[in-house]
Write a protein that holds these residues in place. Structure first.
Motif, PDB file in Angstrom:
ATOM      1  N   PHE A  65      12.369 104.628  54.427  1.00 12.84           N
ATOM      2  CA  PHE A  65      12.043 103.314  54.957  1.00 12.84           C
ATOM      3  C   PHE A  65      11.092 102.531  54.063  1.00 12.84           C
ATOM      4  CE2 PHE A  65      13.738 105.477  58.602  1.00 12.84           C
ATOM      5  CZ  PHE A  65      14.429 104.494  59.277  1.00 12.84           C
ATOM      6  N   PHE A  66      10.702 103.156  52.957  1.00 18.57           N
ATOM      7  CA  PHE A  66       9.830 102.471  52.013  1.00 18.57           C
ATOM      8  C   PHE A  66      10.488 102.312  50.641  1.00 18.57           C
ATOM      9  CE2 PHE A  66       7.050 104.544  55.085  1.00 18.57           C
ATOM     10  CZ  PHE A  66       6.224 103.494  55.464  1.00 18.57           C
ATOM     11  N   ASP A  70      16.036  95.745  50.146  1.00 22.65           N
ATOM     12  CA  ASP A  70      17.487  95.678  50.326  1.00 22.65           C
ATOM     13  C   ASP A  70      17.966  96.606  51.434  1.00 22.65           C
ATOM     14  OD1 ASP A  70      17.757  93.808  48.402  1.00 22.65           O
ATOM     15  OD2 ASP A  70      18.627  95.115  46.874  1.00 22.65           O
ATOM     16  N   PHE A  71      17.261  97.717  51.587  1.00 21.44           N
ATOM     17  CA  PHE A  71      17.610  98.691  52.623  1.00 21.44           C
ATOM     18  C   PHE A  71      17.622  98.023  54.003  1.00 21.44           C
ATOM     19  CE2 PHE A  71      15.885 101.690  55.807  1.00 21.44           C
ATOM     20  CZ  PHE A  71      16.911 102.624  55.833  1.00 21.44           C
ATOM     21  N   LEU A  75      20.828  97.004  56.594  1.00 24.04           N
ATOM     22  CA  LEU A  75      20.836  97.369  58.013  1.00 24.04           C
ATOM     23  C   LEU A  75      21.066  96.133  58.886  1.00 24.04           C
ATOM     24  CD1 LEU A  75      17.960  99.996  58.507  1.00 24.04           C
ATOM     25  CD2 LEU A  75      20.430 100.372  58.479  1.00 24.04           C
ATOM     26  N   LEU A  76      20.463  95.006  58.495  1.00 19.75           N
ATOM     27  CA  LEU A  76      20.642  93.770  59.238  1.00 19.75           C
ATOM     28  C   LEU A  76      22.100  93.319  59.190  1.00 19.75           C
ATOM     29  CD1 LEU A  76      19.488  91.351  60.790  1.00 19.75           C
ATOM     30  CD2 LEU A  76      18.985  90.280  58.585  1.00 19.75           C
ATOM     31  N   ASN A 135      25.235 105.461  48.489  1.00 22.63           N
ATOM     32  CA  ASN A 135      24.425 104.356  48.983  1.00 22.63           C
ATOM     33  C   ASN A 135      25.318 103.140  49.208  1.00 22.63           C
ATOM     34  OD1 ASN A 135      22.147 102.872  49.725  1.00 22.63           O
ATOM     35  ND2 ASN A 135      21.817 102.157  47.633  1.00 22.63           N
ATOM     36  N   PRO A 136      25.536 102.722  50.487  1.00 20.71           N
ATOM     37  CA  PRO A 136      26.464 101.619  50.746  1.00 20.71           C
ATOM     38  C   PRO A 136      25.972 100.292  50.183  1.00 20.71           C
ATOM     39  CG  PRO A 136      25.222 102.171  52.719  1.00 20.71           C
ATOM     40  CD  PRO A 136      24.915 103.227  51.702  1.00 20.71           C
ATOM     41  N   GLY A 137      26.914  99.467  49.730  1.00 22.77           N
ATOM     42  CA  GLY A 137      26.591  98.116  49.282  1.00 22.77           C
ATOM     43  C   GLY A 137      26.666  97.148  50.450  1.00 22.77           C
ATOM     44  N   TRP A 138      26.623  95.855  50.161  1.00 21.12           N
ATOM     45  CA  TRP A 138      26.626  94.833  51.207  1.00 21.12           C
ATOM     46  C   TRP A 138      27.937  94.844  51.991  1.00 21.12           C
ATOM     47  CZ3 TRP A 138      21.971  92.952  51.990  1.00 21.12           C
ATOM     48  CH2 TRP A 138      21.075  92.926  50.926  1.00 21.12           C
TER      49      TRP A 138
END
Length: 268
Positions: A65-66, A70-71, A75-76, A135-138
């Motif tokens: 979480f740190f 972009d993380f 999620l948003l 690691n998923p992209g947008w």
């Protein structure tokens, strides 16, 4: 609802929240088996104790979480589709929460999907020139969010839907499972906040005893989920999802058989 009921439901929630077997579906089944009436407080309890379970994600993966801003943006992006769907289908979703038949059908069908999911989305092998996504992209995040919308139907499993969404975007099993865990935090927090708001707007109140029951349930769900989440990631990374599919088929099939034969669910 007494503390014995609260304890059993919280254990079920903690064990199943991050497994692709539907925590909501299992709590509906458990409520029926225990003979707990679907009161306004019972429905609220089933949603609010999910907060305790999702807090285990923060404890297990606190370093993640740190890592970057972009993380949170990803999620948003993944979270927005369920906000839209939930806003328009809230009344229908609440009605389905009382349907044990719906849970039986969706457990069975979802189980069939999970039995074959590893064949549908085989893992890329780096040694054979594959490029597994960790690691998923947008775009991947948005697609996973769309898959999560399917889980508004009880018994589908939010975890299963989002993990399948991740696998469809070529994420590794571990990465798909972990992103599903992260996405659970804003999703379930929003669901709990919305249910609490609706609960009070409908004229209900929470007395001191009910607040104690909610606090007790959240603590139990947190502790159990903390153990379950660690075991699940290792298991699914090594063995895949077939075992969970078989389990869902058995539970869903037995449930539908009991309903078809008019066998009462209130066994305890």
């Amino acid at each position: 609802m007494n503390y014995w009921h609260a304890l059993l439901l919280a254990i079920v929630e903690g064990l199943t929240e991050f497994l692709p077997v539907s925590s909501t579906g299992h709590m509906i089944i458990a409520s029926a088996l225990l003979g707990i009436p679907p009161t306004a407080f019972t429905k609220l309890y089933l949603v609010v104790i999910q907060l305790g379970a999702i807090l285990s994600v923060l404890v297990v993966y606190w370093k993640r979480f740190f890592q970057s801003f972009d993380f949170y943006l990803k999620l948003l992006v993944a979270f927005l589709p369920i906000v839209v769907v939930g806003a328009f289908l809230k009344k229908y979703i609440d009605a389905l929460l009382e349907s044990v038949t719906t849970v039986g059908v969706t457990l069975l069908l979802g189980g069939i999907v999970l039995v074959f999911i590893d064949r549908l989305f085989p893992q890329e092998d780096p040694q054979e020139g594959g490029h597994p996504v960790t690691n998923p992209g947008w775009r991947e995040a948005f697609v996973i969010g769309l898959f999560q919308c399917i889980a508004v139907i009880p018994g589908i499993s939010r975890s299963a839907a989002t993990i399948i969404g991740g696998l469809s975007q070529k994420l590794t099993r571990r990465a798909a499972a972990e992103f599903a865990f992260f996405l659970a935090m804003p999703t379930m927090a929003a669901a709990a906040a919305k249910d609490l708001l609706d609960y009070f707007q409908e004229g209900h109140t929470l007395d001191a005893e009910q607040l104690k029951v909610l606090a007790f349930g959240n603590v139990v769900a947190f502790v159990v989920a903390l153990l379950a989440i660690r075991l699940f990631v290792g298991f699914v990374a090594r063995y895949g999802f077939r075992a969970f599919g078989i389990y869902r088929i058995i539970v869903g099939g037995l449930l539908l058989l009991m309903l078809a034969l008019n066998i009462p669910l209130e066994l305890l």
